[in-house]
Structure formats: structure tokens, C-alpha cells
Design a protein around this motif. Structure first.
Motif, PDB file in Angstrom:
ATOM      1  N   THR A 188      86.136  13.951  25.078  1.00 53.04           N
ATOM      2  CA  THR A 188      87.399  13.236  25.260  1.00 53.04           C
ATOM      3  C   THR A 188      87.619  12.895  26.728  1.00 53.04           C
ATOM      4  N   ASP A 189      87.291  13.810  27.605  1.00 54.84           N
ATOM      5  CA  ASP A 189      87.428  13.522  29.046  1.00 54.84           C
ATOM      6  C   ASP A 189      86.599  12.293  29.429  1.00 54.84           C
ATOM      7  N   LYS A 190      85.378  12.241  28.908  1.00 56.85           N
ATOM      8  CA  LYS A 190      84.529  11.072  29.206  1.00 56.85           C
ATOM      9  C   LYS A 190      85.132   9.802  28.618  1.00 56.85           C
ATOM     10  N   SER A 191      85.595   9.931  27.409  1.00 54.96           N
ATOM     11  CA  SER A 191      86.183   8.797  26.718  1.00 54.96           C
ATOM     12  C   SER A 191      87.382   8.249  27.500  1.00 54.96           C
ATOM     13  N   PHE A 192      88.243   9.169  27.902  1.00 59.84           N
ATOM     14  CA  PHE A 192      89.427   8.768  28.677  1.00 59.84           C
ATOM     15  C   PHE A 192      89.023   8.178  30.019  1.00 59.84           C
ATOM     16  N   ALA A 193      87.982   8.744  30.609  1.00 55.25           N
ATOM     17  CA  ALA A 193      87.545   8.240  31.924  1.00 55.25           C
ATOM     18  C   ALA A 193      87.122   6.788  31.814  1.00 55.25           C
ATOM     19  N   ARG A 194      86.464   6.446  30.701  1.00 49.64           N
ATOM     20  CA  ARG A 194      86.066   5.041  30.498  1.00 49.64           C
ATOM     21  C   ARG A 194      87.293   4.136  30.416  1.00 49.64           C
ATOM     22  N   VAL A 195      88.300   4.601  29.708  1.00 48.40           N
ATOM     23  CA  VAL A 195      89.521   3.801  29.537  1.00 48.40           C
ATOM     24  C   VAL A 195      90.254   3.674  30.865  1.00 48.40           C
ATOM     25  N   ARG A 196      90.446   4.814  31.516  1.00 51.90           N
ATOM     26  CA  ARG A 196      91.184   4.783  32.791  1.00 51.90           C
ATOM     27  C   ARG A 196      90.409   3.993  33.845  1.00 51.90           C
ATOM     28  N   GLY A 197      89.107   4.156  33.809  1.00 51.75           N
ATOM     29  CA  GLY A 197      88.283   3.444  34.783  1.00 51.75           C
ATOM     30  C   GLY A 197      88.415   1.939  34.646  1.00 51.75           C
ATOM     31  N   ALA A 198      88.769   1.484  33.468  1.00 55.57           N
ATOM     32  CA  ALA A 198      88.961   0.055  33.241  1.00 55.57           C
ATOM     33  C   ALA A 198      90.399  -0.373  33.483  1.00 55.57           C
ATOM     34  N   GLY A 199      91.219   0.553  33.976  1.00 57.01           N
ATOM     35  CA  GLY A 199      92.603   0.208  34.285  1.00 57.01           C
ATOM     36  C   GLY A 199      93.530   0.276  33.090  1.00 57.01           C
ATOM     37  N   LEU A 200      93.088   0.950  32.038  1.00 58.03           N
ATOM     38  CA  LEU A 200      93.904   1.054  30.826  1.00 58.03           C
ATOM     39  C   LEU A 200      94.347   2.497  30.607  1.00 58.03           C
ATOM     40  N   THR A 201      95.277   2.653  29.686  1.00 58.47           N
ATOM     41  CA  THR A 201      95.813   3.976  29.367  1.00 58.47           C
ATOM     42  C   THR A 201      95.296   4.409  27.999  1.00 58.47           C
ATOM     43  N   PRO A 202      94.800   5.642  27.897  1.00 54.44           N
ATOM     44  CA  PRO A 202      94.212   6.069  26.626  1.00 54.44           C
ATOM     45  C   PRO A 202      95.253   6.391  25.552  1.00 54.44           C
TER      46      PRO A 202
END
Lengths: 578, 578
Positions: free
Chosen positions: B376-390
Motif C-alpha cells: 500500500t505504501d508503494k501504491s500510495f507513493a505512485r499516486v502521490r508522486g503523480a500529484g494525486l491523492t490516494p
């Protein structure tokens, strides 16, 4: 623990199976492919039939009916056919037959072995022989043999279900040759009841419903044409009835509409039976003739009727007799050429209505029983006098002990014990068991509840016959449940019911189809006591065929609801493990 | 015992009432009539707006959005308006305003009081001010004042609901002048979740669903775009994913489709949020990349997943990380201009999947919890890294004790106690309580049962979340049930869910509408603790407005289901007596 599904679906891919609905009595199919085009030579008892796209018969003659059936069947194959991508494995690219060295269905030879007579086109239950044989051989000769032209129509519907549309335009084929089918229905009355009073349905929607019946080999459309909420039926002798009692001036079935609907059904082997519900469920008459009613618009409705607006024809009033003589005299004459039956209603008579009727003044059961016997006798006399056979709801004989003639067909809705009682009394029965066959159930109330009433029970949220009757439940329906063989023979068939408090033209198709067709198969094939425990039909083998029927209905312009997702139809394992 | 209904409906006839849905915060209307035609002068902050029929904005700028909103509103009034025959007494012939000496709505003056910014068009919950004021005075001056262009859009939808189509062509009027409305939503996230994996929906069907959202002031369409059954989303870097995993090669949302859908929503103030469900519900990946999955196609499915086909991304596999980096890297970039969120799924993780995963080999909870925290941390990092909120489903924090960041929005589906738990933990919540908001429930199973299994319980006939969620039940839904005020503030909104095992494009509209709009009003107006007992909303006053909304949706091409029959809408008493 090992993945078995891919193996299972591979086998399925190698053995395409026909998906006929309803399932024929006997069917064998092969694996050779024949194409079909408009050059097919069709003959009917040796005479050529010219395929005429869109041909609509205008007469009730054998030739015209067969000409119409052939034209519709070929229209279905060539214009409204099924491109069956959903029924092949995902990513399988070579499932279509080769277009090299095509072989063709060259001819369709139709043989009718007996002459039709007047009952063929407006039969009492059992008067028309719907049986047929259908073969397609590897030389491209197709043959239909049937006793009646209606049997020919049934065969032609089966014929269309053998064919698919090719991904390239203008190619159509069956991969199931040779085909050999012998088929006939077990139950002779297979119908849909549609309530056109609570919501009005356009003639187009009704004709579309007849199309669905024909496609599913249902043979009755029972129009519950009038009820308390609106009177959408023009009676020329009493123009104010519909002028005032319809929802709008143009929400009326004119005499021409009725004839159009009846004829459209008759040439498809779908008998359209009209019902004028009485003496209850008649408040719509009050817009023009309030003096004929007792308890008209009385409130709270719960005291005087099953649902608002209340109002019941007075049971002891000669003006009512005169009125109904006029109504029934006119409408029975109109439908006589196309149907053997007329339904005079009779459900949900409420004793309090006679209590507040000044000319009766009591809710005593024995008084009401006597009045209803007289009322019903008159009602039946009008129907019989017009050369038709009466139908009536179960409450008349069961709740009010009215004695009926042996010709009368009783429609039951309250379930197995009612059917037991009626057949014990020796009556012919059409079953619309609400626990299985009420298609409107389970989608919520149409009356609204005050906030204070909202927490007392589930009542504000669920309707009286919740939950929804799923196709699986309908497939488990047994018209002979709890009956002896002799009693079961009295159940001439069944009807699904579409009561329209919350259904209108927009929702009609997805609620009716394919569930009505599911009851259709139960009635066509009869009880399957040998299959599974307690005679339960097998959902797992039915679902693939039902999925395909749904797509065929869609292709023919009927917005049938989805049964299973493409994951299932593309070979996925959608059977619950034991 | 006296007939009161005619008196009641006569009063109703004298006082036509506006039927706005959702109900505005404050509304007063009068009884004067103004007509409207295409000559209306529209200004936006002083500049003229030219009405252009069919105008579709192509940019996310305030002016383009308002230009689109004005054009759509006038299209709705002039092309897709409601002729309200159903909402007047039967046989009343003089309910339409006179066409002599017409007065007109001469102008619509739109004033936006603040500048939009980038969050206006892709807001986190609460970042856009949707409030507005709308007045129409007796001199024919209409005014809209709003903080944001999205508020202007909401006002324009309300504006359209004031108008009716005249029986003669080309006349349109409102009988409610003067109008004064101040309005704003209580909940900021008001959505529909649509599952496009179990059945594919065409882009046209999705756009139509966005139209319905806009008409109902819903502001989120959450596309549950991938699941176990099919992968209809093109990832350009991994073309085989959809080429093999979609139901058919053309049942795929291309990059252009996604942009089209997102932009179409954004210019209507409807944020389209994508979900790629993971690590469970990913068997569709197996058509191209089976090596990324554990328990792929394992049977019996009941051991390995909630429904077939089973398969879950391996939790301890760097190849999965690489794969998801690619998938998420591409898709988040695509949606970034149009949304603030990305949903990474997380529902129904099944412990047995890790048991059969060779690189894990256990179903021990503590092991899975640790792996899911990392995943989940990785998953969220991908989302946040793209400027989005998980966004994530409730099981991740509640069943597997995964710690989330405070930015994360958790979607709940298991009901009141889950919402309590999540808000106790301080998480922002979107509620999709299946007891109220699952629109697919109650229509039967999609798996089939062997005959032997058919008599053990109701299971073969009713689905797990039967009965159907009626509009009345949804209207009784309380997003703050059992919550403190502080907890309730964390519930940023709700979504109805349309899971597609038995729903496809044919049945979508009648199942979605108007029930989604009913939740919409609950969220727009907030809890009504002062109304009725226990804060129950009043169905009896809602039904007339909902009946009218349904007709307006129909007129706009959305096949909404019927709520009540014309008997009720024509003034009949359809309220259950106490």
C-alpha cells in the motif's frame, strides 16, 4: 486446487452447442456449417413463398400467416441476427467458419399436414396443435412439418435460433448441421399479463411485447386493460368513459388500436385476451359515471380497497347492468374475431364497499356471495353470448363461493394452495402464483409513508411481494406443485404478471425479458421430475441458453436484461461449487 | 369516510409548486409566469455569452465552462424540456398559461465573485465552493451569483428545473416567478461508482451517466475501471494488458477515450476518478501476465476469492512493483489534469492467496499485514508522486491494520460500524454502505447453482445483498448515522455503487436513475434531524419532486425508472394513511 476452468472452456470451444429457448422436446445437432442468404427457396405445401422483408399479414388465413412467419424469420436472420462474439472464448480469433467454398441452406420446405380451422387462430386451450418437426440436412435442405400454421410459426422461430450473423456483413450461418428437432409444448396457455391501467403503454410497446412472446413461444398476451387508476379503452357507445377516465385524452386504445393489436398477435400465434376488471378495480369509471360506484374515492383506502382510488361497481343496481351490457356488448364484438376468451376480473372484492352501498347496506358474507353470484352470472352471460369463454380471478369462486360453469377458466395468483383448491373444485386454472410470477415485485413501494411510519417495519421500503423474482426462482417454478396428475391437467398454463404501479414503457422490457421467457420454457417443457432432486431444473445448463436468448431479443429490438456477464459467456466458470 | 381527495387535489391545482431536485437550501417562488426564448441576453461578469446549441467546452477555463453551462441549460429548456401533463389534474384543460400578452425572461446576468483556480476543476473534497444564488424577478431579470464557475453550473441546472415546455411548439415558460434561491451542498463528494470491468460500458453510456450526475448535482463519477473479469483500459506501455484482458479488442478505453470522459465530466463539474483495484480483483491481468498473480484461476473459487475468477497480484514480487510502476505511472499522468484523486482499490484481499504464493507460503495475518503495508505504501507513493491523492477501500486499514497517511480517503462499503471505525481512526471517508447504496442488489444471483443445491436456502434465488434498495430506503440513508459531529465531518460524502455482474449498458439507466439522484439530495441537503422522528426524511413531499425529476431525466435522454404512476402525479392520494 488446480485451475480447471481453462480446460473446461477449451472443451466447450471445441463443441459449440445450439442454444434453443425454450428447449425442444427432442433435438440433435451436428457440427457442419451452412450459410444462408436471400436466395433460399421456400415452399409451403408445394407452393413457393416469396420472402418479402417486413411483410405483415392482414388476414387470418393459413397462407398469409405462413408468408408472414417466413418473412419475419428471414428478417430476423438477415436484419436482426446475433453476432455471437460473447459466446466464444476470449481472444479466440478463429471461431468463425471459413468463407471459402461455402455450402448453403438451399431450400426450406414447409409441409402442413392438416387444414387450419377457425379455432387455430383463436384457440381455447388445447385446440391448436403447436407441434412441429424441423430438420436441416447436410445437403442444404431444410424441412418443417407441422399440423397447423401455428406449429409452422413455432418451427420458424426455432429455425432463426440456429443462425448467427458473421462479422463481415451479409453472411449468415448455422454451425449445427445436421439438425433434427421434434418439438411440442406441454402447457397450452403460456402468457404475459400486462396492466395498462396503472400506466399506459403505447401500441408500439404492446406490439413489441407480442414480438417478445413470439420469439419465446409464449402464446398469450393478457391485457389487464382497465383498473381503478385509468380507463384507457375507448367504448364508442360511451365516449366519456375514456375521454374522462384515461390519463390523457390520447392515452386511449381506439377500436382500430385494439384490432391492430389483436391481429398483430393472432398472426404470430399470440392470442390477445382482454380483461375488464369488475366489480372492484373500477374507480376509473367514476370520472364519467360516479353514480355507478360505491365507496368511490373513499378514504382511508385501507378500509375500502386494496389500493387507492377505491370504488366498486354497485352489485344491486340495474344501471350497472345496463352500463356493463353496453361496455361488454361492444368490446366483446370487437375482439371476437381474434380471441376465444374474455376476462371479467373479479379480484379483491372488498366487503366494506357493499356496507356503504345504500342499496345493500351490509358487509355480511352471505349477502355479498349471493349478489356476486348474480353479478358473475350476468357477466359470464355477456361473454358467452358473444361467443367467448369467460375468465375470472380466483377470489370469485374461492372467497365468495360463486359457482362457475365448467367452461370458465380461473386465474389464480395467491399460490399453490389456491391452485389446489381450484383444481379440487374441478376448474380449469391459469396460474400466476405471485411468489414466482409477479415481475413487478421487489422494487419498493409506490405509496409513500409519513416519517412517523417509517421505522415501524420494513414496509416503507419493501413492497408486499418483495424480493424480486429472479430468473432462477422463476425457473424453479412448478405449475404442478402439490397437485395430483388429474389436478395438474386442469392447469392449462400460466401467466407472468406485470402490474404497473411502478412500471411503465421505459422499464417494461428489462423487467419482462428474459424472465417471461424463463416461465415460457417451464411451461413448454413441463415438469422435469426426473431431473435433479425434487424435480428442480438445472440453472447451470439453462444459463448459457438464456444468455443467448437475451442477446437475440436485444438484436430484435427488445431491451431484455442481462443474465450473466461476458466473463461467464466467454467460457468462465460461473457455477457455484458444491 | 368522506371522499377528501378531490378537495385536496383542487387545492393542489391552485398552487403549483416548483419541484427542484435536490431541494435548495432556501427557496421561495411566486405564481407569475414568464416565457423564455432564444433572445435572452446572457452575460457573465458583464461580458455577453452567446448561446450556441450543442456547445461542448474544450478547455478547462472559467469562460468556456460557463459558456458550456449556459448553452446546455438553454438546450435543456428549448430542446429537452418537460411538457408537464403528468403534473396537473386529469381532465383539467386550462392549466397552461395564456399566450396573450406574454412576459419574458429578458436577461440572465451571471456574476462570479471570485476567480477560479486549478483546484476548482479538480478539487479535493471541500476545495470548490458550489454555492450559488439564483433570482428571477417579475420584470424578467434573472441573476445568478456564485463564487466559482462550478457554482454557476449548479445554478444553471436549478434554472432549467424552473421551466416547462408548452403544448404548442416553441413556447417555454416558468410559472414560479418571482424566484429567490440560496443554495449550497452539505457534503462535498456526491458520486456514482460504476464497475466497467464485469460489463463494459460504451463511452456514450458513460457520458450519459455524467449527464445524469450533472442534472442531479452529483459531482463524482468513480470508474471502477478494472477488476478480475476484464481489463478494459489501454496502457500504451503494456498493450497486451487490454488487448488480451478486455472482453473484446474494441471493448477498451483508449487514452483518447479517457481524456474525453474526464474532460466531459470536468466541464460539467463532475470529477471522474479512476480506480485500478489491487492487489485482489486482478485476474484480468492474467490474460497477459499470469506470472504476476497468485491463485490465478484457482478453484473452488470460494477458497481464494469473493467471486471467480480468482487471482491476486503477488505481494512479495519485484516484478509486480515494476508492472504497477508502469501501469500507474502512465494512467495517473493521463488523468492528472482532470482529477485530484486516484483509487487503488484494496477490497477483499483473501489470505489463502498468499498461502499458495510460493514466495510467501502462509496465510498468517501478521505476515499479510506487513506485506500489505509495504504494498500500500508503494501504491500510495505512485499516486502521490503523480500529484494525486490516494483513495482505498476500507479493508486495507480495518481488516489488515495498514496505516494510511492523513491525506488518504477511505471508501467504506460494509456499513455504519465500518464508518464509525474509520472515523474513529481519523480517516476521511466516502461511504458506500451496501445496505443503502448498492444499486445492483436484489435482482438475483449471477452464479448458477446445481439442482442439488437449490433447496438448501434462498441462496440460489436471492443475491447476497437482497432486497433491492428502493428509492425510499435510499432516501432514509443517513451518512452520519451513529457518528459524533466530529466523526460526521470526516465523512466527506458518499457514492452509490453499480457493480456490473448483472448490469450492462441496457439496464444501466433504469437502475441508476433516479435512485442515484435520491442519494444526491441526501448529501446535498444533509441530515434533517429536525424533520420527523429520528431525522427521517419525508417521502411524501419528496415523491412529487422525484416524479418530476424523473420526467426531466427522460426528456434529457436518460432512461430513468418510474417512481409513481400518473394516478399519483395527477393529484391522486398516494400517501399511506397512518
Amino acid at each position: 486446487m488446480v485451475a480447471l476452468s481453462l480446460l473446461a472452456v477449451s472443451l466447450l470451444a471445441l463443441n459449440p452447442v445450439s442454444a434453443l429457448w425454450p428447449e425442444p422436446t427432442n433435438v440433435t445437432t451436428g457440427t457442419q456449417t451452412l450459410f444462408i442468404n436471400e436466395d433460399i427457396r421456400v415452399t409451403y405445401n408445394g407452393q413457393p413463398i416469396v420472402y418479402t422483408a417486413g411483410y405483415e399479414p392482414s388476414t387470418l388465413t393459413s397462407h398469409d400467416i405462413v408468408q408472414g412467419g417466413v418473412s419475419r424469420a428471414l428478417d430476423t436472420i438477415f436484419q436482426d441476427g446475433l453476432y455471437p462474439w460473447k459466446f466464444h472464448l476470449r481472444n479466440e480469433t478463429d471461431w468463425e467458419p471459413s468463407l471459402f467454398s461455402l455450402k448453403w441452406v438451399n431450400s426450406l420446405k414447409i409441409t402442413q399436414t392438416a387444414f387450419d380451422n377457425t379455432t387455430t387462430f383463436k384457440p381455447l386451450a388445447g385446440q391448436v396443435d403447436e407441434s412441429y418437426e424441423l430438420t436441416v440436412d447436410t445437403n442444404g435442405q431444410a424441412e418443417i412439418t407441422a399440423v397447423s400454421s401455428i406449429g409452422v410459426l413455432r418451427a420458424l422461430e426455432t429455425f432463426t435460433q440456429l443462425f448467427y450473423t458473421y462479422s463481415s456483413n451479409n453472411f449468415y450461418y448455422t454451425p449445427f448441421v445436421p439438425v433434427s428437432i421434434q418439438d411440442k409444448p406441454v402447457k397450452s396457455h403460456r402468457g404475459i399479463m400486462l396492466d395498462t391501467s396503472r400506466n399506459y403503454y403505447s401500441v408500439a410497446a404492446i406490439l413489441r411485447t407480442i414480438d417478445g412472446c413470439a420469439a419465446s413461444k409464449l402464446n398469450v398476451l393478457h391485457l389487464h386493460v382497465t383498473d381503478a387508476q385509468s380507463w384507457p379503452l375507448e367504448i364508442e357507445a360511451l365516449p366519456e368513459l375514456s375521454a374522462k377516465g384515461a390519463y390523457r385524452p390520447d392515452y386511449v386504445y381506439t377500436p382500430a388500436d385494439i384490432v391492430k393489436i389483436q391481429l398483430y398477435g393472432a398472426v404470430r400465434g399470440v392470442q390477445v385476451i382482454l380483461e375488464i376488471d369488475q366489480p372492484e378495480h373500477t374507480a376509473a369509471i367514476g370520472w364519467a359515471y360516479p353514480e355507478l360506484l360505491t365507496a368511490y374515492n373513499y378514504e382511508p383506502y385501507t378500509w375500502y380497497c386494496a389500493e387507492p382510488p377505491c370504488g366498486s361497481l354497485r352489485l344491486n343496481d340495474s344501471a350497472v347492468d345496463t352500463f356493463m351490457d353496453t361496455v361488454m356488448g361492444e368490446i366483446t364484438k370487437r375482439v371476437y374475431p381474434y380471441t376465444a376468451y374474455f376476462h371479467v376480473g373479479g379480484d379483491e372484492v372488498t366487503a366494506n364497499d357493499t356496507l356503504v352501498d345504500p342499496s345493500v347496506g351490509t358487509n355480511a358474507t352471505d349477502v355479498i356471495e349471493e349478489l356476486l353470484q348474480i353479478y358473475t352470472d350476468k357477466s359470464f352471460a355477456r361473454v358467452r353470448g358473444a361467443g367467448l369463454t369467460p375468465m375470472v380471478w380466483e377470489e370469485i369462486p374461492l372467497d365468495w363461493n360463486v359457482t362457475l360453469g365448467s367452461d370458465v377458466v380461473v386465474q389464480s395468483w395467491l399460490g399453490v394452495s389456491s391452485v389446489e383448491s381450484l383444481t379440487n373444485l374441478g376448474y380449469k386454472v391459469i396460474d400466476s402464483n405471485y411468489n414466482f410470477l409477479y415481475l413487478d415485485c421487489g422494487r419498493g413501494q409506490w405509496v409513500t409513508f409519513q416519517p412517523g411510519e417509517s421505522y415501524t417495519s420494513d414496509a416503507p421500503y419493501n413492497d408486499w411481494c418483495s424480493p424480486t423474482k429472479s430468473w432462477e426462482l422463476i425457473y424453479s417454478y412448478r405449475p404442478s406443485a402439490n397437485l395430483t396428475a388429474e389436478q395438474a391437467n386442469l392447469v392449462i398454463g400460466s401467466e407472468v404478471a406485470i402490474w404497473s404501479e411502478t412500471i411503465d414503457e421505459v422499464t417494461l422490457d428489462t423487467l419482462a425479458w428474459p424472465r417471461a421467457s424463463v416461465m415460457g420454457e417451464v411451461l413448454w417443457t413441463g415438469e422435469l421430475s426426473e431431473e435433479g432432486s425434487s424435480g428442480t431444473r438445472d440453472q447451470t445448463t439453462a444459463a448459457p441458453r438464456l444468455n443467448e436468448l437475451r442477446e437475440r431479443l436485444l438484436a430484435r429490438g427488445i431491451n431484455a436484461a442481462s443474465v450473466q456477464m461476458p466473463f461467464c459467456t466467454e467460457g468462465g466458470d460461473c457455477i457455484q461449487p458444491a
